[in-house]
Design a protein around this motif. Structure first.
Motif, PDB file in Angstrom:
ATOM      1  N   ALA A   1     -22.056  -2.454  -3.312  1.00 59.90           N
ATOM      2  CA  ALA A   1     -23.367  -2.190  -3.882  1.00 59.90           C
ATOM      3  C   ALA A   1     -24.424  -2.077  -2.780  1.00 59.90           C
ATOM      4  O   ALA A   1     -25.323  -1.229  -2.852  1.00 59.90           O
ATOM      5  CB  ALA A   1     -23.744  -3.288  -4.875  1.00 59.90           C
ATOM      6  N   VAL A   2     -24.327  -2.937  -1.763  1.00 59.05           N
ATOM      7  CA  VAL A   2     -25.261  -2.855  -0.634  1.00 59.05           C
ATOM      8  C   VAL A   2     -25.090  -1.525   0.102  1.00 59.05           C
ATOM      9  O   VAL A   2     -26.071  -0.877   0.477  1.00 59.05           O
ATOM     10  CB  VAL A   2     -25.046  -4.041   0.334  1.00 59.05           C
ATOM     11  CG1 VAL A   2     -25.910  -3.863   1.582  1.00 59.05           C
ATOM     12  CG2 VAL A   2     -25.386  -5.353  -0.352  1.00 59.05           C
ATOM     13  N   ILE A   3     -23.855  -1.103   0.287  1.00 55.54           N
ATOM     14  CA  ILE A   3     -23.596   0.179   0.937  1.00 55.54           C
ATOM     15  C   ILE A   3     -24.233   1.318   0.153  1.00 55.54           C
ATOM     16  O   ILE A   3     -24.899   2.196   0.723  1.00 55.54           O
ATOM     17  CB  ILE A   3     -22.073   0.402   1.077  1.00 55.54           C
ATOM     18  CG1 ILE A   3     -21.487  -0.568   2.103  1.00 55.54           C
ATOM     19  CG2 ILE A   3     -21.766   1.850   1.482  1.00 55.54           C
ATOM     20  CD1 ILE A   3     -19.971  -0.596   2.132  1.00 55.54           C
ATOM     21  N   SER A   4     -24.057   1.320  -1.164  1.00 67.28           N
ATOM     22  CA  SER A   4     -24.638   2.372  -2.003  1.00 67.28           C
ATOM     23  C   SER A   4     -26.163   2.364  -1.923  1.00 67.28           C
ATOM     24  O   SER A   4     -26.801   3.419  -1.880  1.00 67.28           O
ATOM     25  CB  SER A   4     -24.183   2.198  -3.451  1.00 67.28           C
ATOM     26  OG  SER A   4     -22.785   2.373  -3.572  1.00 67.28           O
ATOM     27  N   LEU A   5     -26.759   1.170  -1.901  1.00 63.55           N
ATOM     28  CA  LEU A   5     -28.203   1.055  -1.769  1.00 63.55           C
ATOM     29  C   LEU A   5     -28.675   1.660  -0.447  1.00 63.55           C
ATOM     30  O   LEU A   5     -29.654   2.422  -0.403  1.00 63.55           O
ATOM     31  CB  LEU A   5     -28.622  -0.411  -1.863  1.00 63.55           C
ATOM     32  CG  LEU A   5     -30.107  -0.720  -1.593  1.00 63.55           C
ATOM     33  CD1 LEU A   5     -30.990  -0.043  -2.632  1.00 63.55           C
ATOM     34  CD2 LEU A   5     -30.341  -2.223  -1.586  1.00 63.55           C
ATOM     35  N   PHE A   6     -27.993   1.322   0.637  1.00 63.52           N
ATOM     36  CA  PHE A   6     -28.369   1.841   1.956  1.00 63.52           C
ATOM     37  C   PHE A   6     -28.184   3.352   2.025  1.00 63.52           C
ATOM     38  O   PHE A   6     -28.951   4.050   2.701  1.00 63.52           O
ATOM     39  CB  PHE A   6     -27.549   1.153   3.042  1.00 63.52           C
ATOM     40  CG  PHE A   6     -27.990  -0.257   3.344  1.00 63.52           C
ATOM     41  CD1 PHE A   6     -29.067  -0.827   2.700  1.00 63.52           C
ATOM     42  CD2 PHE A   6     -27.323  -1.020   4.286  1.00 63.52           C
ATOM     43  CE1 PHE A   6     -29.483  -2.117   2.975  1.00 63.52           C
ATOM     44  CE2 PHE A   6     -27.722  -2.310   4.582  1.00 63.52           C
ATOM     45  CZ  PHE A   6     -28.810  -2.867   3.915  1.00 63.52           C
ATOM     46  N   GLN A   7     -27.197   3.871   1.315  1.00 61.49           N
ATOM     47  CA  GLN A   7     -27.008   5.318   1.282  1.00 61.49           C
ATOM     48  C   GLN A   7     -28.160   5.997   0.552  1.00 61.49           C
ATOM     49  O   GLN A   7     -28.666   7.038   0.998  1.00 61.49           O
ATOM     50  CB  GLN A   7     -25.677   5.669   0.620  1.00 61.49           C
ATOM     51  CG  GLN A   7     -24.466   5.372   1.486  1.00 61.49           C
ATOM     52  CD  GLN A   7     -23.162   5.658   0.777  1.00 61.49           C
ATOM     53  OE1 GLN A   7     -22.977   5.270  -0.384  1.00 61.49           O
ATOM     54  NE2 GLN A   7     -22.250   6.327   1.457  1.00 61.49           N
ATOM     55  N   ARG A   8     -28.592   5.433  -0.557  1.00 61.79           N
ATOM     56  CA  ARG A   8     -29.696   6.025  -1.315  1.00 61.79           C
ATOM     57  C   ARG A   8     -30.986   6.031  -0.506  1.00 61.79           C
ATOM     58  O   ARG A   8     -31.824   6.928  -0.655  1.00 61.79           O
ATOM     59  CB  ARG A   8     -29.911   5.268  -2.631  1.00 61.79           C
ATOM     60  CG  ARG A   8     -28.808   5.483  -3.653  1.00 61.79           C
ATOM     61  CD  ARG A   8     -29.224   5.015  -5.032  1.00 61.79           C
ATOM     62  NE  ARG A   8     -29.475   3.574  -5.079  1.00 61.79           N
ATOM     63  CZ  ARG A   8     -28.544   2.653  -5.340  1.00 61.79           C
ATOM     64  NH1 ARG A   8     -27.289   3.035  -5.561  1.00 61.79           N
ATOM     65  NH2 ARG A   8     -28.849   1.376  -5.388  1.00 61.79           N
ATOM     66  N   ARG A   9     -31.142   5.047   0.369  1.00 65.17           N
ATOM     67  CA  ARG A   9     -32.345   4.961   1.193  1.00 65.17           C
ATOM     68  C   ARG A   9     -32.217   5.725   2.510  1.00 65.17           C
ATOM     69  O   ARG A   9     -33.136   5.699   3.322  1.00 65.17           O
ATOM     70  CB  ARG A   9     -32.677   3.497   1.458  1.00 65.17           C
ATOM     71  CG  ARG A   9     -33.029   2.741   0.180  1.00 65.17           C
ATOM     72  CD  ARG A   9     -33.652   1.400   0.455  1.00 65.17           C
ATOM     73  NE  ARG A   9     -34.121   0.772  -0.771  1.00 65.17           N
ATOM     74  CZ  ARG A   9     -34.730  -0.405  -0.820  1.00 65.17           C
ATOM     75  NH1 ARG A   9     -34.954  -1.085   0.307  1.00 65.17           N
ATOM     76  NH2 ARG A   9     -35.123  -0.923  -1.967  1.00 65.17           N
TER      77      ARG A   9
END
Length: 213
Positions: free
Chosen positions: A166-174
């Motif tokens: 989930a953290v990886i996906s968040l960092f990708q979106r940003r």
């Protein structure tokens, strides 16, 4: 990621955390479920491994690997990064450590400005997951290595747990992270680059990898 070229705050926060070993260890455990002791041991071990080597550090970030270098040595060391913010911090870090024999280059990892076989050792610490095309980046790193030359580094990978993914996906979106694969993907990318003696060990969401050309 092109965002790293201009994202000053992202660059500074990341660099501060990884450069300070105690904070890096805490962050590694809390965010990625990993013990980063091995990461810092690997860096300290550069003191003996880089002797007589032509070394490319990509992406060098703020120069966290510099702590493993001798003030004077027989190596030729090039620190390369896409971000001018990171390069300026790396230059300041080199000055603090009294390192004067480091070359600094701003370039993209998918178009390294070097001929084939020009380096003995390529380092890539916590940069691979920031690239849009990590497979192409690894192919370029392999290209600039001499036959028998070594690639080693670390990367964040998927598959260690729901929270880390989930953290990886968040960092990708940003726009902080690029394409992030699993440890198995990383192994396949290294093999596709024509590398051999491949080793990929995962600790939490952090993968330690090495291979030879």
């Amino acid at each position: 990621m092109d965002d790293w070229r201009h994202a000053r705050l992202t660059a500074l926060v990341y660099d501060f955390g990884i450069e300070h070993e105690r904070l890096g260890r805490i962050g590694g455990r809390l965010v990625w479920g990993a013990d980063l002791s091995r990461f810092y041991r690997d860096i300290h071990g550069l003191r003996t491994r880089v002797n007589g080597c032509r070394v490319l550090d990509v992406a060098c970030g703020g120069g966290v690997a510099f702590r493993g270098l001798r003030k004077e040595g027989s190596h030729r060391y090039v620190a390369l990064d896409l971000s001018p913010v990171m390069l300026r911090r790396a230059q300041a870090n080199a000055e603090r450590h009294g390192l004067r024999d480091i070359g600094f280059v701003q370039a993209s990892v998918t178009a390294l400005p070097y001929q084939e076989g020009g380096f003995d050792l390529c380092l890539s610490y916590f940069g691979l997951h920031c690239f849009a095309d990590p497979q192409a980046a690894l192919a370029e790193m392999a290209r600039i290595l001499r036959p028998g030359g070594r690639l080693q580094g670390t990367a964040v990978v998927r598959g260690s747990g729901l929270r880390q993914d989930a953290v990886i996906s968040l960092f990708q979106r940003r726009g902080i992270f690029g394409t992030v694969g699993s440890a198995e993907n990383l192994t396949c990318w290294l093999a596709a680059a024509g590398l051999r003696e491949i080793s990929v060990d995962r600790d939490g969401a952090v993968a330690y990898f090495s291979a030879r050309r």
